[in-house]
Structure formats: C-alpha cells, structure tokens
Design a protein around this motif. Structure first.
Motif, PDB file in Angstrom:
ATOM      1  N   LEU A 114     -29.175 -22.506  74.017  1.00  0.00           N
ATOM      2  CA  LEU A 114     -28.665 -21.183  74.389  1.00  0.00           C
ATOM      3  C   LEU A 114     -28.150 -21.167  75.827  1.00  0.00           C
ATOM      4  O   LEU A 114     -27.198 -20.440  76.146  1.00  0.00           O
ATOM      5  N   PHE A 115     -28.749 -21.991  76.691  1.00  0.00           N
ATOM      6  CA  PHE A 115     -28.277 -22.077  78.075  1.00  0.00           C
ATOM      7  C   PHE A 115     -26.876 -22.669  78.140  1.00  0.00           C
ATOM      8  O   PHE A 115     -26.085 -22.312  79.013  1.00  0.00           O
ATOM      9  N   THR A 116     -26.566 -23.583  77.206  1.00  0.00           N
ATOM     10  CA  THR A 116     -25.217 -24.170  77.187  1.00  0.00           C
ATOM     11  C   THR A 116     -24.167 -23.128  76.793  1.00  0.00           C
ATOM     12  O   THR A 116     -22.978 -23.299  77.107  1.00  0.00           O
ATOM     13  N   ILE A 117     -24.593 -22.063  76.107  1.00  0.00           N
ATOM     14  CA  ILE A 117     -23.668 -20.968  75.787  1.00  0.00           C
ATOM     15  C   ILE A 117     -23.414 -20.166  77.051  1.00  0.00           C
ATOM     16  O   ILE A 117     -22.280 -20.013  77.489  1.00  0.00           O
ATOM     17  N   ASN A 118     -24.461 -19.635  77.639  1.00  0.00           N
ATOM     18  CA  ASN A 118     -24.427 -19.036  78.977  1.00  0.00           C
ATOM     19  C   ASN A 118     -25.864 -18.720  79.401  1.00  0.00           C
ATOM     20  O   ASN A 118     -26.738 -18.502  78.547  1.00  0.00           O
ATOM     21  N   PRO A 119     -26.135 -18.699  80.707  1.00  0.00           N
ATOM     22  CA  PRO A 119     -27.507 -18.490  81.198  1.00  0.00           C
ATOM     23  C   PRO A 119     -28.143 -17.176  80.758  1.00  0.00           C
ATOM     24  O   PRO A 119     -29.347 -17.122  80.510  1.00  0.00           O
ATOM     25  N   LYS A 120     -27.351 -16.101  80.648  1.00  0.00           N
ATOM     26  CA  LYS A 120     -27.928 -14.807  80.276  1.00  0.00           C
ATOM     27  C   LYS A 120     -28.468 -14.826  78.850  1.00  0.00           C
ATOM     28  O   LYS A 120     -29.488 -14.200  78.549  1.00  0.00           O
ATOM     29  N   THR A 121     -27.805 -15.546  77.957  1.00  0.00           N
ATOM     30  CA  THR A 121     -28.289 -15.656  76.576  1.00  0.00           C
ATOM     31  C   THR A 121     -29.657 -16.314  76.550  1.00  0.00           C
ATOM     32  O   THR A 121     -30.569 -15.857  75.866  1.00  0.00           O
ATOM     33  N   ALA A 122     -29.793 -17.403  77.314  1.00  0.00           N
ATOM     34  CA  ALA A 122     -31.083 -18.101  77.391  1.00  0.00           C
ATOM     35  C   ALA A 122     -32.143 -17.214  78.028  1.00  0.00           C
ATOM     36  O   ALA A 122     -33.303 -17.200  77.595  1.00  0.00           O
ATOM     37  N   MET A 123     -31.748 -16.450  79.055  1.00  0.00           N
ATOM     38  CA  MET A 123     -32.704 -15.573  79.752  1.00  0.00           C
ATOM     39  C   MET A 123     -33.259 -14.506  78.813  1.00  0.00           C
ATOM     40  O   MET A 123     -34.480 -14.306  78.749  1.00  0.00           O
ATOM     41  N   PHE A 124     -32.372 -13.829  78.075  1.00  0.00           N
ATOM     42  CA  PHE A 124     -32.839 -12.779  77.170  1.00  0.00           C
ATOM     43  C   PHE A 124     -33.685 -13.363  76.034  1.00  0.00           C
ATOM     44  O   PHE A 124     -34.645 -12.733  75.579  1.00  0.00           O
ATOM     45  N   ALA A 125     -33.337 -14.557  75.571  1.00  0.00           N
ATOM     46  CA  ALA A 125     -34.132 -15.207  74.532  1.00  0.00           C
ATOM     47  C   ALA A 125     -35.527 -15.543  75.058  1.00  0.00           C
ATOM     48  O   ALA A 125     -36.521 -15.392  74.351  1.00  0.00           O
ATOM     49  N   ALA A 126     -35.588 -15.989  76.315  1.00  0.00           N
ATOM     50  CA  ALA A 126     -36.881 -16.307  76.931  1.00  0.00           C
ATOM     51  C   ALA A 126     -37.729 -15.049  77.094  1.00  0.00           C
ATOM     52  O   ALA A 126     -38.940 -15.060  76.849  1.00  0.00           O
ATOM     53  N   ILE A 127     -37.095 -13.943  77.496  1.00  0.00           N
ATOM     54  CA  ILE A 127     -37.802 -12.663  77.618  1.00  0.00           C
ATOM     55  C   ILE A 127     -38.354 -12.240  76.261  1.00  0.00           C
ATOM     56  O   ILE A 127     -39.492 -11.775  76.146  1.00  0.00           O
ATOM     57  N   SER A 128     -37.536 -12.424  75.232  1.00  0.00           N
ATOM     58  CA  SER A 128     -37.936 -12.044  73.880  1.00  0.00           C
ATOM     59  C   SER A 128     -39.177 -12.807  73.424  1.00  0.00           C
ATOM     60  O   SER A 128     -40.145 -12.216  72.938  1.00  0.00           O
ATOM     61  N   ILE A 129     -39.164 -14.120  73.596  1.00  0.00           N
ATOM     62  CA  ILE A 129     -40.298 -14.930  73.131  1.00  0.00           C
ATOM     63  C   ILE A 129     -41.544 -14.624  73.955  1.00  0.00           C
ATOM     64  O   ILE A 129     -42.665 -14.581  73.423  1.00  0.00           O
ATOM     65  N   PHE A 130     -41.371 -14.373  75.260  1.00  0.00           N
ATOM     66  CA  PHE A 130     -42.515 -14.039  76.111  1.00  0.00           C
ATOM     67  C   PHE A 130     -43.158 -12.730  75.662  1.00  0.00           C
ATOM     68  O   PHE A 130     -44.387 -12.643  75.512  1.00  0.00           O
ATOM     69  N   MET A 131     -42.335 -11.690  75.457  1.00  0.00           N
ATOM     70  CA  MET A 131     -42.872 -10.375  75.081  1.00  0.00           C
ATOM     71  C   MET A 131     -43.531 -10.414  73.702  1.00  0.00           C
ATOM     72  O   MET A 131     -44.572  -9.790  73.485  1.00  0.00           O
ATOM     73  N   TYR A 132     -42.932 -11.166  72.777  1.00  0.00           N
ATOM     74  CA  TYR A 132     -43.478 -11.230  71.421  1.00  0.00           C
ATOM     75  C   TYR A 132     -44.821 -11.959  71.393  1.00  0.00           C
ATOM     76  O   TYR A 132     -45.777 -11.490  70.759  1.00  0.00           O
ATOM     77  N   VAL A 133     -44.888 -13.088  72.094  1.00  0.00           N
ATOM     78  CA  VAL A 133     -46.086 -13.935  72.021  1.00  0.00           C
ATOM     79  C   VAL A 133     -47.207 -13.437  72.931  1.00  0.00           C
ATOM     80  O   VAL A 133     -48.361 -13.354  72.518  1.00  0.00           O
ATOM     81  N   PHE A 134     -46.865 -13.096  74.181  1.00  0.00           N
ATOM     82  CA  PHE A 134     -47.901 -12.808  75.168  1.00  0.00           C
ATOM     83  C   PHE A 134     -48.218 -11.321  75.343  1.00  0.00           C
ATOM     84  O   PHE A 134     -49.232 -10.975  75.953  1.00  0.00           O
ATOM     85  N   LEU A 135     -47.363 -10.438  74.824  1.00  0.00           N
ATOM     86  CA  LEU A 135     -47.639  -9.002  74.930  1.00  0.00           C
ATOM     87  C   LEU A 135     -47.889  -8.382  73.558  1.00  0.00           C
ATOM     88  O   LEU A 135     -48.973  -7.874  73.287  1.00  0.00           O
ATOM     89  N   TYR A 136     -46.882  -8.443  72.688  1.00  0.00           N
ATOM     90  CA  TYR A 136     -46.994  -7.803  71.383  1.00  0.00           C
ATOM     91  C   TYR A 136     -48.140  -8.373  70.539  1.00  0.00           C
ATOM     92  O   TYR A 136     -48.979  -7.618  70.023  1.00  0.00           O
ATOM     93  N   THR A 137     -48.204  -9.693  70.415  1.00  0.00           N
ATOM     94  CA  THR A 137     -49.213 -10.315  69.535  1.00  0.00           C
ATOM     95  C   THR A 137     -50.647  -9.953  69.924  1.00  0.00           C
ATOM     96  O   THR A 137     -51.418  -9.497  69.079  1.00  0.00           O
ATOM     97  N   PRO A 138     -51.052 -10.111  71.193  1.00  0.00           N
ATOM     98  CA  PRO A 138     -52.438  -9.734  71.525  1.00  0.00           C
ATOM     99  C   PRO A 138     -52.704  -8.232  71.481  1.00  0.00           C
ATOM    100  O   PRO A 138     -53.848  -7.807  71.281  1.00  0.00           O
TER     101      PRO A 138
END
Length: 300
Positions: A114-138
């Motif tokens: 996703l970073f090879t597409i553009n940095p913002k795409t990778a950033m939002f994807a990273a935010i998504s996985i962080f919020m899902y795993v470390f906030l929503y799940t617990p």
C-alpha cells in the motif's frame, strides 16, 4: 461417516488460511475499497490496472491480518460460542505461534504494498488495523461503545480506495467515510441482536443498551436515517468531485427507505428474525449503494 470425520479433522492449509483471515468478510471489504478507487480515478489509464491490483492484494493482507490478530486475542472466547468454536485456533487446527507469524507477515506485506501506491493509503490502513485490533477487539467485552470505536476502522475501506486513487484525503473521501461510518451501527446492532445469546456466553456487549429493548431498536432506526441522509449528500453538490445525479440519489433514497422499513420492523417485532432480515438488507444496501455510485460516475 468416518470419511466425513476425516475431512473435518484434517483441514488443508488453504482452508485454515480462508478461515483465519475470514476470507468472505475480507473480500467484501476489498470490494468496498475497489468501489472507492473507481470513484476516485478521474480518467482511467493503463497503469490504474496495476495500482488496483496492488490495492486488492495489499487491502486483503491488511484486513486478513486484522482478522488473524482478532482471533488470536479472542481464542478462548471463540471456544465458548457455537458460531466460532470451530475456527482454526479454538479447534486446535492452528497454533497461536503460526497465526501470529501469519498476522505479522500479512501486516508487513500489506503495508509495503500500500505504501508503493502512496504513503497516505498505507497510513490509513495502519490506523485501521491498530484501531480494530488494539481498541475495538478488547473493548467488545467491556462496553457497548466498542461498536462506535469499531465503526472507525470499519468505515475506512470505502474512503481508502479514493485515497489510493488520488493520494489525497478531502471532502470526497470524508463523505465516503461518513456514509460507511453511520451504516456500521444498524448493521452491527442487527447482528448483535440476533446473535445476542451467543455473544452473551462470551461476555460481549454489542448492543447500545446492553439489551434487546426498545431503546436499542430506536437507536437502530435513528442511525439508519443518518445513513440514508449521508448517502444522498453528494447529489447536492457539496462534496467536490464526488457527485451523484438526482436519478441515482432517488434510487439510493428508495434503498434507504427499504432499509428503514426493516429497522422499523425490528422496533415493532423485537425478535431475532426481524434483526436477521435487517442485517441482510443492510449488507444489500451498502453493496448496491457502492454499485450505484460507481455506475452513476461512468454512465452519466
């Protein structure tokens, strides 16, 4: 009979991968991202096929990784619910270590692609996985606010496609985010309603009041209305390049009335059957909405 048991007790590497990454869910999320990408592209060029391929692979890796980490965290809880007890981890078909390695590998590969597409795409994807795993799940086992928190990563894929196509987050991507954000509430509360007993075994708090009551049903109606209103905003010319013709807006509005009908039916009937119907209709709504948005752009 014995051959059937062998089939069940000897899953393949492929079947484990499909189960641990929740392939059906992951694919539906990727389709949402594709819709956002098609909406974001100003003029289709040959290189867009390659970018789209990267988005599909990278997107699946990130969603799949989120699901893997989710199942690692909820392994013991999954073993308590009929719906999830046969997943690879609680059933012993896959070890925690193997799942962790897979989750990390998918995350790294997904972020790099996703970073090879553009940095913002990778950033939002990273935010998504962080919020899902470390906030929503617990939070799922602690407070009904988990659905609110989970609505953020759940709403990112639609707008992520736009960001991948444009390299920019503006009013257009924000509108796509808002549509899918509001949609999360009636969708997940409908699921939480008809799976209430199973979730209760695991100690999950998915409904806004914690109970299948009139207040929960009313809030489902309320957020359905907000979903519909957000969905027709592009027809009024306030959302930049994201525009919807009046005819398409009318079709989306009719779809919204269809979904609202089942939300009202849940309020009236207060049972699992009505909640299940609302869930099915909500999935149809968001899928058809994305299709209409894309067709509207390329046909008008």
């Amino acid at each position: 009979m014995s051959s059937e048991n062998q089939t069940i007790t000897k899953p393949t590497l492929y079947s484990n991968f499909v189960a641990i990454t929740k392939a059906r869910l992951s694919i539906s999320v990727v389709v949402s991202t594709i819709a956002g990408f098609l909406l974001g592209v100003e003029q289709w060029e040959a290189n867009h096929w390659f970018v789209l391929l990267l988005l599909v692979i990278g997107g699946y890796c990130m969603v799949g990784a989120s699901n893997v980490f989710n199942q690692i965290i909820e392994k013991d809880i999954d073993s308590l619910m009929e719906r999830t007890k046969n997943r690879p981890l609680p059933s012993g078909q896959m070890t925690n270590q193997s799942a962790l390695i897979l989750g990390i590998a998918l995350t790294l590969v997904g972020l790099i692609i996703l970073f090879t597409i553009n940095p913002k795409t990778a950033m939002f994807a990273a935010i998504s996985i962080f919020m899902y795993v470390f906030l929503y799940t617990p939070m799922k086992s602690k407070t009904p606010l988990s659905v609110f928190v989970g609505a953020f990563p759940g709403a990112i894929p639609f707008m992520l496609g736009w960001v991948a196509a444009t390299g920019d987050f503006g009013i257009e991507a924000g509108t796509l985010f808002i549509i899918q954000f509001f949609w999360q509430f009636p969708h997940f509360w409908a699921i939480g309603w008809f799976l209430y007993d199973d979730y209760k075994k695991a100690g999950f708090c998915m409904l806004p009041t914690g109970e299948r009551d009139k207040k929960t049903a009313f809030q489902t109606i309320f957020y359905t209305i907000w979903t519909v209103l957000a969905s027709i905003i592009p027809a009024f010319g306030f959302t930049g390049r994201l525009y919807l013709t009046k005819i398409s807006a009318g079709i989306v509005l009719l779809l919204g009335i269809w979904m609202l009908f089942y939300a009202l039916k849940l309020y009236k009937e207060m049972d699992k059957a009505a909640a299940r119907k609302l869930m099915i209709v909500s999935v149809s709504y968001i899928s058809l909405l994305q299709l209409i948005y894309v067709l509207d752009k390329f046909i008008r």
